[in-house]
Design a protein around this motif. Structure first.
Motif, PDB file in Angstrom:
ATOM      1  N   ASP A  70      36.812  44.382 -15.211  1.00  0.00           N
ATOM      2  CA  ASP A  70      37.741  44.175 -16.317  1.00  0.00           C
ATOM      3  C   ASP A  70      38.666  45.390 -16.336  1.00  0.00           C
ATOM      4  OD1 ASP A  70      36.343  46.237 -17.567  1.00  0.00           O
ATOM      5  OD2 ASP A  70      35.425  44.955 -19.086  1.00  0.00           O
ATOM      6  N   CYS A  71      39.549  45.476 -17.331  1.00  0.00           N
ATOM      7  CA  CYS A  71      40.578  46.522 -17.290  1.00  0.00           C
ATOM      8  C   CYS A  71      39.977  47.928 -17.262  1.00  0.00           C
ATOM      9  CB  CYS A  71      41.548  46.352 -18.458  1.00  0.00           C
ATOM     10  SG  CYS A  71      40.821  46.521 -20.110  1.00  0.00           S
ATOM     11  N   SER A  72      39.025  48.199 -18.149  1.00  0.00           N
ATOM     12  CA  SER A  72      38.441  49.539 -18.200  1.00  0.00           C
ATOM     13  C   SER A  72      37.472  49.784 -17.050  1.00  0.00           C
ATOM     14  CB  SER A  72      37.739  49.756 -19.543  1.00  0.00           C
ATOM     15  OG  SER A  72      36.798  48.731 -19.807  1.00  0.00           O
ATOM     16  N   GLY A  73      36.870  48.706 -16.532  1.00  0.00           N
ATOM     17  CA  GLY A  73      36.012  48.853 -15.355  1.00  0.00           C
ATOM     18  C   GLY A  73      36.799  49.348 -14.157  1.00  0.00           C
ATOM     19  N   LEU A  74      38.030  48.857 -14.001  1.00  0.00           N
ATOM     20  CA  LEU A  74      38.888  49.307 -12.905  1.00  0.00           C
ATOM     21  C   LEU A  74      39.280  50.765 -13.088  1.00  0.00           C
ATOM     22  CD1 LEU A  74      40.583  48.707 -10.366  1.00  0.00           C
ATOM     23  CD2 LEU A  74      42.442  48.019 -11.899  1.00  0.00           C
ATOM     24  N   VAL A  75      39.649  51.154 -14.318  1.00  0.00           N
ATOM     25  CA  VAL A  75      40.008  52.546 -14.592  1.00  0.00           C
ATOM     26  C   VAL A  75      38.814  53.462 -14.317  1.00  0.00           C
ATOM     27  CG1 VAL A  75      40.599  54.167 -16.440  1.00  0.00           C
ATOM     28  CG2 VAL A  75      41.838  52.004 -16.228  1.00  0.00           C
ATOM     29  N   ARG A  76      37.644  53.044 -14.788  1.00  0.00           N
ATOM     30  CA  ARG A  76      36.434  53.839 -14.556  1.00  0.00           C
ATOM     31  C   ARG A  76      36.214  54.061 -13.068  1.00  0.00           C
ATOM     32  NH1 ARG A  76      30.204  51.686 -15.035  1.00  0.00           N
ATOM     33  NH2 ARG A  76      29.169  53.715 -14.839  1.00  0.00           N
ATOM     34  N   TYR A  77      36.304  52.980 -12.291  1.00  0.00           N
ATOM     35  CA  TYR A  77      36.072  53.065 -10.846  1.00  0.00           C
ATOM     36  C   TYR A  77      37.105  53.966 -10.180  1.00  0.00           C
ATOM     37  CZ  TYR A  77      36.024  51.651  -5.948  1.00  0.00           C
ATOM     38  OH  TYR A  77      35.999  51.655  -4.572  1.00  0.00           O
ATOM     39  N   ALA A  78      38.381  53.805 -10.531  1.00  0.00           N
ATOM     40  CA  ALA A  78      39.444  54.557  -9.877  1.00  0.00           C
ATOM     41  C   ALA A  78      39.267  56.061 -10.080  1.00  0.00           C
ATOM     42  CB  ALA A  78      40.800  54.107 -10.412  1.00  0.00           C
ATOM     43  N   SER A 129      36.494  57.612 -10.974  1.00  0.00           N
ATOM     44  CA  SER A 129      35.239  58.053 -10.366  1.00  0.00           C
ATOM     45  C   SER A 129      35.449  58.348  -8.889  1.00  0.00           C
ATOM     46  CB  SER A 129      34.160  56.971 -10.542  1.00  0.00           C
ATOM     47  OG  SER A 129      33.004  57.315  -9.816  1.00  0.00           O
ATOM     48  N   ARG A 130      36.161  57.452  -8.208  1.00  0.00           N
ATOM     49  CA  ARG A 130      36.469  57.666  -6.795  1.00  0.00           C
ATOM     50  C   ARG A 130      37.318  58.923  -6.607  1.00  0.00           C
ATOM     51  NH1 ARG A 130      37.415  53.418  -3.270  1.00  0.00           N
ATOM     52  NH2 ARG A 130      38.505  55.024  -2.055  1.00  0.00           N
ATOM     53  N   ALA A 131      38.233  59.157  -7.539  1.00  0.00           N
ATOM     54  CA  ALA A 131      39.166  60.262  -7.392  1.00  0.00           C
ATOM     55  C   ALA A 131      38.552  61.617  -7.720  1.00  0.00           C
ATOM     56  CB  ALA A 131      40.391  60.031  -8.283  1.00  0.00           C
ATOM     57  N   ALA A 132      37.723  61.650  -8.754  1.00  0.00           N
ATOM     58  CA  ALA A 132      37.244  62.929  -9.273  1.00  0.00           C
ATOM     59  C   ALA A 132      35.771  63.189  -9.013  1.00  0.00           C
ATOM     60  CB  ALA A 132      37.507  63.004 -10.783  1.00  0.00           C
ATOM     61  N   GLY A 133      35.036  62.152  -8.581  1.00  0.00           N
ATOM     62  CA  GLY A 133      33.598  62.297  -8.474  1.00  0.00           C
ATOM     63  C   GLY A 133      32.955  62.152  -9.836  1.00  0.00           C
ATOM     64  N   PRO A 153      33.791  60.238 -14.979  1.00  0.00           N
ATOM     65  CA  PRO A 153      34.469  60.870 -16.109  1.00  0.00           C
ATOM     66  C   PRO A 153      35.040  59.918 -17.145  1.00  0.00           C
ATOM     67  CG  PRO A 153      35.883  60.900 -14.178  1.00  0.00           C
ATOM     68  CD  PRO A 153      34.541  60.391 -13.723  1.00  0.00           C
ATOM     69  N   LEU A 154      35.240  58.632 -16.801  1.00  0.00           N
ATOM     70  CA  LEU A 154      35.884  57.710 -17.741  1.00  0.00           C
ATOM     71  C   LEU A 154      35.058  56.438 -17.928  1.00  0.00           C
ATOM     72  CD1 LEU A 154      39.672  58.016 -16.846  1.00  0.00           C
ATOM     73  CD2 LEU A 154      38.486  58.925 -18.840  1.00  0.00           C
ATOM     74  N   SER A 155      33.789  56.607 -18.195  1.00  0.00           N
ATOM     75  CA  SER A 155      32.960  55.445 -18.512  1.00  0.00           C
ATOM     76  C   SER A 155      33.310  54.960 -19.919  1.00  0.00           C
ATOM     77  CB  SER A 155      31.475  55.808 -18.421  1.00  0.00           C
ATOM     78  OG  SER A 155      31.190  56.907 -19.271  1.00  0.00           O
ATOM     79  N   GLY A 156      32.810  53.802 -20.290  1.00  0.00           N
ATOM     80  CA  GLY A 156      33.119  53.243 -21.597  1.00  0.00           C
ATOM     81  C   GLY A 156      34.237  52.225 -21.510  1.00  0.00           C
TER      82      GLY A 156
END
Length: 280
Positions: A95-103, A105-109, A112-115
Protein backbone atom coordinates in the motif's frame (compact mmCIF):
# COMPACT_ATOMS: atom_id res chain seq x y z
CA UNK A 1 -6.38 -21.77 -51.69
CA UNK A 2 -8.66 -21.87 -48.67
CA UNK A 3 -5.97 -23.59 -46.62
CA UNK A 4 -3.41 -21.01 -47.67
CA UNK A 5 -5.72 -18.17 -46.73
CA UNK A 6 -6.35 -19.78 -43.32
CA UNK A 7 -2.63 -20.22 -42.63
CA UNK A 8 -1.94 -16.70 -43.81
CA UNK A 9 -4.63 -15.27 -41.58
CA UNK A 10 -3.35 -17.23 -38.60
CA UNK A 11 0.19 -16.02 -39.24
CA UNK A 12 -1.02 -12.44 -39.51
CA UNK A 13 -2.85 -12.83 -36.20
CA UNK A 14 0.28 -14.17 -34.53
CA UNK A 15 2.34 -11.29 -35.89
CA UNK A 16 -0.30 -8.81 -34.72
CA UNK A 17 -0.31 -10.29 -31.21
CA UNK A 18 3.47 -10.32 -31.15
CA UNK A 19 3.55 -6.70 -32.19
CA UNK A 20 0.99 -5.76 -29.54
CA UNK A 21 2.94 -7.64 -26.91
CA UNK A 22 6.15 -5.91 -27.97
CA UNK A 23 4.48 -2.52 -27.90
CA UNK A 24 3.09 -3.23 -24.43
CA UNK A 25 6.53 -4.28 -23.20
CA UNK A 26 8.06 -1.16 -24.75
CA UNK A 27 5.43 1.02 -23.07
CA UNK A 28 6.11 -0.65 -19.73
CA UNK A 29 9.82 -0.10 -20.25
CA UNK A 30 9.22 3.56 -21.04
CA UNK A 31 7.15 3.96 -17.87
CA UNK A 32 9.90 2.33 -15.82
CA UNK A 33 12.55 4.57 -17.39
CA UNK A 34 10.50 7.67 -16.54
CA UNK A 35 10.75 6.77 -12.85
CA UNK A 36 13.94 8.06 -11.29
CA UNK A 37 15.66 11.05 -9.74
CA UNK A 38 14.36 13.89 -11.93
CA UNK A 39 16.00 16.87 -10.24
CA UNK A 40 19.31 17.62 -8.46
CA UNK A 41 19.89 18.54 -4.83
CA UNK A 42 18.57 15.55 -2.86
CA UNK A 43 20.64 13.64 -0.33
CA UNK A 44 22.23 10.35 -1.28
CA UNK A 45 19.74 8.50 0.95
CA UNK A 46 16.74 10.27 -0.62
CA UNK A 47 18.00 9.48 -4.13
CA UNK A 48 18.51 5.84 -3.14
CA UNK A 49 14.94 5.75 -1.78
CA UNK A 50 13.63 7.03 -5.11
CA UNK A 51 15.52 4.35 -7.00
CA UNK A 52 14.28 1.63 -4.65
CA UNK A 53 10.67 2.75 -5.12
CA UNK A 54 11.10 2.92 -8.90
CA UNK A 55 12.23 -0.70 -8.94
CA UNK A 56 8.69 -1.58 -7.85
CA UNK A 57 6.94 -0.03 -10.87
CA UNK A 58 4.24 -2.44 -12.02
CA UNK A 59 3.90 -4.20 -8.65
CA UNK A 60 0.31 -4.41 -7.36
CA UNK A 61 -1.15 -1.97 -4.87
CA UNK A 62 -2.56 -4.14 -2.12
CA UNK A 63 -4.26 -2.78 0.99
CA UNK A 64 -2.04 -3.40 4.03
CA UNK A 65 0.79 -4.63 1.82
CA UNK A 66 4.35 -3.97 2.94
CA UNK A 67 3.65 -4.02 6.68
CA UNK A 68 5.11 -7.38 7.63
CA UNK A 69 7.78 -7.90 10.29
CA UNK A 70 10.37 -6.71 7.75
CA UNK A 71 10.05 -4.12 4.97
CA UNK A 72 9.03 -5.67 1.66
CA UNK A 73 5.98 -6.77 -0.33
CA UNK A 74 3.31 -8.83 1.41
CA UNK A 75 -0.14 -10.12 0.52
CA UNK A 76 -2.82 -7.59 1.34
CA UNK A 77 -6.21 -7.55 3.01
CA UNK A 78 -9.75 -6.71 2.01
CA UNK A 79 -10.60 -3.10 2.78
CA UNK A 80 -14.27 -3.18 3.92
CA UNK A 81 -14.79 0.30 2.45
CA UNK A 82 -13.39 -0.53 -1.01
CA UNK A 83 -14.94 -3.26 -3.20
CA UNK A 84 -11.92 -3.04 -5.52
CA UNK A 85 -9.79 -4.64 -2.78
CA UNK A 86 -11.49 -8.04 -3.03
CA UNK A 87 -8.43 -9.56 -4.73
CA UNK A 88 -5.83 -7.87 -2.53
CA UNK A 89 -5.30 -11.00 -0.36
CA UNK A 90 -4.18 -12.77 -3.57
CA UNK A 91 -1.78 -10.00 -4.63
CA UNK A 92 1.76 -9.53 -3.39
CA UNK A 93 2.54 -5.84 -3.16
CA UNK A 94 2.42 -2.62 -1.18
CA UNK A 95 0.00 0.00 0.00
CA UNK A 96 1.16 3.63 -0.08
CA UNK A 97 3.01 3.64 3.25
CA UNK A 98 4.30 0.11 2.70
CA UNK A 99 6.11 1.34 -0.42
CA UNK A 100 7.56 4.35 1.44
CA UNK A 101 8.69 2.08 4.28
CA UNK A 102 10.40 -0.30 1.86
CA UNK A 103 12.09 2.46 -0.17
CA UNK A 104 13.66 4.16 2.84
CA UNK A 105 14.63 0.86 4.43
CA UNK A 106 16.51 -0.06 1.27
CA UNK A 107 18.10 3.38 1.16
CA UNK A 108 19.07 3.88 4.79
CA UNK A 109 19.17 0.41 6.29
CA UNK A 110 17.09 -0.57 9.29
CA UNK A 111 13.42 0.38 9.32
CA UNK A 112 13.28 4.18 9.79
CA UNK A 113 9.75 4.77 8.42
CA UNK A 114 7.57 1.95 9.67
CA UNK A 115 3.93 2.65 10.44
CA UNK A 116 1.16 4.07 8.29
CA UNK A 117 1.01 7.30 6.25
CA UNK A 118 0.17 9.41 9.33
CA UNK A 119 3.11 8.01 11.29
CA UNK A 120 5.50 8.61 8.38
CA UNK A 121 4.32 12.19 7.86
CA UNK A 122 4.85 12.84 11.60
CA UNK A 123 7.98 10.72 12.02
CA UNK A 124 10.90 11.88 14.18
CA UNK A 125 12.92 11.40 10.98
CA UNK A 126 11.22 14.46 9.44
CA UNK A 127 13.68 17.37 9.26
CA UNK A 128 11.68 19.88 7.20
CA UNK A 129 8.02 20.53 6.34
CA UNK A 130 6.43 22.24 3.36
CA UNK A 131 2.86 23.54 3.35
CA UNK A 132 0.45 22.71 0.56
CA UNK A 133 0.38 26.38 -0.44
CA UNK A 134 4.05 26.22 -1.46
CA UNK A 135 3.34 23.57 -4.10
CA UNK A 136 6.24 21.55 -5.50
CA UNK A 137 8.69 24.44 -6.00
CA UNK A 138 10.78 23.80 -2.84
CA UNK A 139 10.65 20.02 -3.04
CA UNK A 140 13.51 17.62 -3.79
CA UNK A 141 13.47 13.99 -4.94
CA UNK A 142 12.71 11.68 -2.03
CA UNK A 143 10.42 14.12 -0.22
CA UNK A 144 7.15 12.58 0.95
CA UNK A 145 3.88 14.05 -0.33
CA UNK A 146 0.75 13.64 1.79
CA UNK A 147 -3.01 13.97 1.38
CA UNK A 148 -5.61 14.29 4.11
CA UNK A 149 -7.76 16.72 6.07
CA UNK A 150 -8.27 17.75 9.67
CA UNK A 151 -4.85 16.56 10.78
CA UNK A 152 -5.35 13.07 9.35
CA UNK A 153 -3.22 11.66 6.52
CA UNK A 154 -4.88 9.17 4.19
CA UNK A 155 -2.24 8.80 1.46
CA UNK A 156 1.50 9.29 0.93
CA UNK A 157 3.80 9.20 -2.10
CA UNK A 158 7.45 9.85 -3.03
CA UNK A 159 8.42 12.92 -5.02
CA UNK A 160 10.71 12.39 -8.04
CA UNK A 161 11.23 15.99 -9.16
CA UNK A 162 9.84 17.84 -12.22
CA UNK A 163 6.31 17.66 -10.80
CA UNK A 164 6.28 13.83 -10.82
CA UNK A 165 5.80 11.26 -8.08
CA UNK A 166 5.81 7.49 -7.65
CA UNK A 167 3.00 5.96 -5.62
CA UNK A 168 1.00 2.90 -4.68
CA UNK A 169 -2.36 4.60 -5.15
CA UNK A 170 -5.33 2.28 -4.68
CA UNK A 171 -6.64 -1.28 -5.00
CA UNK A 172 -6.90 -2.54 -8.56
CA UNK A 173 -3.90 -0.50 -9.72
CA UNK A 174 -0.15 -1.00 -9.82
CA UNK A 175 2.70 1.14 -8.57
CA UNK A 176 3.22 3.89 -11.13
CA UNK A 177 4.57 7.35 -11.86
CA UNK A 178 2.12 10.25 -12.09
CA UNK A 179 1.80 14.01 -11.87
CA UNK A 180 1.68 15.45 -8.36
CA UNK A 181 -1.94 16.16 -7.40
CA UNK A 182 -1.39 19.47 -5.61
CA UNK A 183 -5.08 20.38 -5.33
CA UNK A 184 -7.96 18.94 -3.32
CA UNK A 185 -6.85 17.62 0.07
CA UNK A 186 -3.13 17.79 -0.64
CA UNK A 187 -1.65 18.43 2.82
CA UNK A 188 1.95 19.28 2.00
CA UNK A 189 5.26 17.45 2.09
CA UNK A 190 8.10 16.49 4.43
CA UNK A 191 11.80 15.91 3.94
CA UNK A 192 13.29 12.90 5.65
CA UNK A 193 16.60 12.67 7.47
CA UNK A 194 17.20 8.95 7.75
CA UNK A 195 20.44 9.36 9.67
CA UNK A 196 21.02 7.33 12.85
CA UNK A 197 18.34 7.92 15.45
CA UNK A 198 18.56 11.13 17.42
CA UNK A 199 18.65 11.10 21.23
CA UNK A 200 15.21 10.41 22.65
CA UNK A 201 14.14 8.34 19.65
CA UNK A 202 13.02 4.77 20.28
CA UNK A 203 11.25 2.02 18.39
CA UNK A 204 7.97 0.42 19.40
CA UNK A 205 7.54 -3.31 19.04
CA UNK A 206 4.58 -5.63 18.67
CA UNK A 207 1.49 -5.16 16.52
CA UNK A 208 -1.70 -3.14 17.00
CA UNK A 209 -0.25 -1.12 19.88
CA UNK A 210 -2.42 1.81 21.01
CA UNK A 211 -1.40 5.11 22.56
CA UNK A 212 -3.67 6.82 25.10
CA UNK A 213 -4.75 10.32 26.13
CA UNK A 214 -3.45 9.68 29.66
CA UNK A 215 -0.91 7.22 31.14
CA UNK A 216 -3.65 4.66 31.72
CA UNK A 217 -5.13 1.85 29.63
CA UNK A 218 -8.63 3.01 30.61
CA UNK A 219 -8.15 6.45 29.04
CA UNK A 220 -9.10 7.21 25.46
CA UNK A 221 -7.22 5.65 22.57
CA UNK A 222 -5.34 8.04 20.27
CA UNK A 223 -3.24 6.26 17.63
CA UNK A 224 -2.59 2.63 16.69
CA UNK A 225 0.87 1.43 15.67
CA UNK A 226 0.24 -1.54 13.33
CA UNK A 227 3.86 -2.65 13.66
CA UNK A 228 7.27 -1.42 14.87
CA UNK A 229 7.44 2.37 14.55
CA UNK A 230 10.16 4.92 15.29
CA UNK A 231 8.90 7.49 17.83
CA UNK A 232 10.33 10.41 19.80
CA UNK A 233 9.89 10.32 23.59
CA UNK A 234 9.67 13.65 25.40
CA UNK A 235 9.57 12.38 28.98
CA UNK A 236 8.44 9.43 31.13
CA UNK A 237 6.65 8.96 34.44
CA UNK A 238 5.42 6.28 36.84
CA UNK A 239 1.66 5.82 36.53
CA UNK A 240 -0.74 2.89 36.06
CA UNK A 241 0.84 -0.56 36.35
CA UNK A 242 0.33 -2.57 33.16
CA UNK A 243 0.85 -6.27 32.49
CA UNK A 244 1.19 -7.26 28.83
CA UNK A 245 3.18 -9.69 26.72
CA UNK A 246 4.51 -11.30 29.89
CA UNK A 247 5.89 -8.02 31.27
CA UNK A 248 4.72 -5.77 34.12
CA UNK A 249 5.71 -2.11 34.28
CA UNK A 250 4.33 1.16 35.66
CA UNK A 251 6.41 3.44 33.40
CA UNK A 252 4.71 5.45 30.64
CA UNK A 253 6.27 7.70 28.01
CA UNK A 254 4.84 10.83 26.38
CA UNK A 255 5.08 11.03 22.57
CA UNK A 256 4.89 14.72 21.56
CA UNK A 257 4.23 14.09 17.85
CA UNK A 258 1.12 12.09 18.77
CA UNK A 259 0.17 14.03 21.92
CA UNK A 260 -0.32 10.68 23.57
CA UNK A 261 1.08 8.24 26.12
CA UNK A 262 2.41 4.72 25.62
CA UNK A 263 3.34 2.12 28.21
CA UNK A 264 7.10 1.51 28.22
CA UNK A 265 6.38 -2.18 27.77
CA UNK A 266 5.98 -1.51 24.05
CA UNK A 267 9.16 0.56 23.68
CA UNK A 268 12.40 -1.26 22.95
CA UNK A 269 14.82 -0.74 25.81
CA UNK A 270 14.90 -1.05 29.59
CA UNK A 271 11.76 -0.71 31.70
CA UNK A 272 12.82 2.86 32.57
CA UNK A 273 14.32 4.40 29.43
CA UNK A 274 17.92 5.59 29.62
CA UNK A 275 18.50 9.30 29.06
CA UNK A 276 14.80 10.25 29.09
CA UNK A 277 13.81 12.83 31.74
CA UNK A 278 10.93 12.42 34.19
CA UNK A 279 7.76 14.29 33.21
CA UNK A 280 7.03 17.31 35.41
Amino acid sequence: MGMRRTVGAALAAVLLLAGWGGARAAAAGARAESCGVLAPGASAVAEAAVRAACEQIGVWYTWGGGHGPRPGPTYGQVDPSDPASEHDPERLGFDCSGLVRYAYSRAAGGDPLSGNAYHQFNSPQVKQRFTAARGTAPLLPGDLLAWGTGGSVRHIAIYLGAGKMVEARQSGTRIAVGDVRAGGDYAGAVRIDAAPQAPGTFSTWGTDVWTHTEPSTSSGRVHRFPGPTSVRVDCQKHAETVTAEGYTNDAWSYLPEYRAWITNIYLKGPAWLDGVPTCR
